[in-house]
Design an enzyme around this catalytic site. Structure first.
Site, PDB file in Angstrom:
ATOM      1  N   GLY A  67       1.018  -0.814  -0.072  1.00 36.91           N
ATOM      2  CA  GLY A  67      -0.027   0.192   0.439  1.00 36.91           C
ATOM      3  C   GLY A  67       0.866   1.313  -0.134  1.00 36.91           C
ATOM      4  O   GLY A  67      -0.163   1.926  -0.213  1.00 36.91           O
ATOM      5  N   ASP A 176      -6.490 -10.606  -7.750  1.00 35.42           N
ATOM      6  CA  ASP A 176      -6.630  -9.592  -7.529  1.00 35.42           C
ATOM      7  C   ASP A 176      -6.138  -8.664  -9.916  1.00 35.42           C
ATOM      8  O   ASP A 176      -6.630  -7.327  -9.525  1.00 35.42           O
ATOM      9  CB  ASP A 176      -6.472  -8.583  -6.587  1.00 35.42           C
ATOM     10  CG  ASP A 176      -5.008  -8.715  -6.645  1.00 35.42           C
ATOM     11  OD1 ASP A 176      -3.610  -9.189  -7.158  1.00 35.42           O
ATOM     12  OD2 ASP A 176      -4.145  -8.588  -5.663  1.00 35.42           O
ATOM     13  N   HIS A 179      -1.016  -8.174  -8.567  1.00 35.74           N
ATOM     14  CA  HIS A 179       0.296  -8.888  -7.827  1.00 35.74           C
ATOM     15  C   HIS A 179       0.060 -10.397  -8.744  1.00 35.74           C
ATOM     16  O   HIS A 179      -0.879 -10.600  -8.638  1.00 35.74           O
ATOM     17  CB  HIS A 179      -0.255  -8.882  -6.209  1.00 35.74           C
ATOM     18  CG  HIS A 179      -0.899  -7.672  -5.671  1.00 35.74           C
ATOM     19  ND1 HIS A 179      -2.076  -7.310  -5.648  1.00 35.74           N
ATOM     20  CD2 HIS A 179       0.325  -6.846  -5.047  1.00 35.74           C
ATOM     21  CE1 HIS A 179      -1.927  -5.913  -4.714  1.00 35.74           C
ATOM     22  NE2 HIS A 179      -0.299  -5.968  -4.503  1.00 35.74           N
TER      23      HIS A 179
END
Length: 206
Positions: A67, A176, A179
Site C-alpha cells: 500500500g 486481484d 499482484h
C-alpha cells in the site's frame, strides 16, 4: 547444462573480493513485499536466490510495504535503508498511479529518495512502472516519463517496467489481477536479473 563454473562477464563488487556480502535493500510497495505470497516467494528473496545461484554473495533486505506510495517510501527512507547498505533497488510509484495521484508529486518524491540516498553515498537502481492505459494519454505520458527522466538525470541503472512479462497475464497474477503469483515473481526476477547485474558491476567500481 554441465561443465565448470560459468564465465563471469562483469567484475564482482569490492565487497565480494573481501569476502563480505553485498548488502542491498529492496525499497518498494506490495510488489516487493510479496503480497499474499509465502516469504520465500517474495521478490527480494527470489532475487537473492537467483544472484547466489550465479555466484554472488548478497543479502537483500525486503523493505517493501504493501500500500505504500512514493511519499510513504520517502517518509520511512532513513529507517528502511540502514547505514552500511551497499545499494538500493527502488520500486515505488504503482500505488500513486492506481490512486490517480499527480505524476508531478510522484516524480518529486522518487527523485527526493534518489537524492537523499546519493547524499548518503548509497547507489540506486530504479525499477520503473508504467501507468494503466485507461488513465488517459496525458496522465500516461506524464507518469511513464518519470523513471527514464530521473535515471538519465542521475545516471542510474533503470529497469523500465517492473511487471514486464507479467502484467495482464491472468495465470501469473493473483485473483486481484495486480499482484504476481510466485511464478510471476520468478519471471520478474529472470527478466530484471541482467539489470541487477549491471548495478552490481557499478558497485564494484566504487
Amino acid at each position: 547444462m554441465c561443465g565448470g563454473p560459468r564465465r563471469r562477464d562483469r567484475p564482482l563488487p569490492a565487497a565480494q573480493s573481501q569476502g563480505q556480502p553485498i548488502r542491498l535493500v529492496a525499497l518498494g510497495d506490495s510488489l516487493s513485499a510479496g503480497y499474499n505470497l509465502p516469504q520465500e516467494a517474495a521478490f527480494p528473496v527470489a532475487l537473492e536466490r537467483a544472484l547466489k545461484a550465479k555466484g554472488y554473495k548478497v543479502e537483500i533486505v525486503n523493505a517493501g510495504v504493501s500500500g505504500d506510495t512514493s511519499s510513504g517510501g520517502l517518509d520511512r527512507l532513513d529507517w528502511s535503508v540502514p547505514d552500511g547498505t551497499d545499494g538500493v533497488i527502488l520500486e515505488l510509484g504503482a500505488n500513486d498511479m492506481l490512486r490517480g495521484l499527480d505524476p508531478a508529486g510522484t516524480r518529486k518524491n522518487v527523485e527526493a529518495i534518489v537524492e537523499r540516498l546519493k547524499s548518503r553515498n548509497i547507489p540506486v537502481m530504479l525499477a520503473g512502472m508504467y501507468a494503466s492505459r485507461n488513465l488517459g494519454t496525458e496522465y500516461v505520458q506524464k507518469f511513464d516519463s518519470i523513471y527514464p527522466d530521473i535515471a538519465k538525470k542521475h545516471d542510474l541503472v533503470l529497469y523500465p517496467f517492473f511487471l514486464d512479462g507479467v502484467a495482464g497475464d491472468r495465470s501469473l497474477n493473483l485473483p486481484d489481477g495486480m499482484h504476481p503469483t510466485a511464478k510471476g515473481v520468478e519471471i520478474i526476477v529472470e527478466r530484471i536479473l541482467p539489470s541487477v547485474e549491471s548495478f552490481l558491476a557499478r558497485l564494484s567500481q566504487r
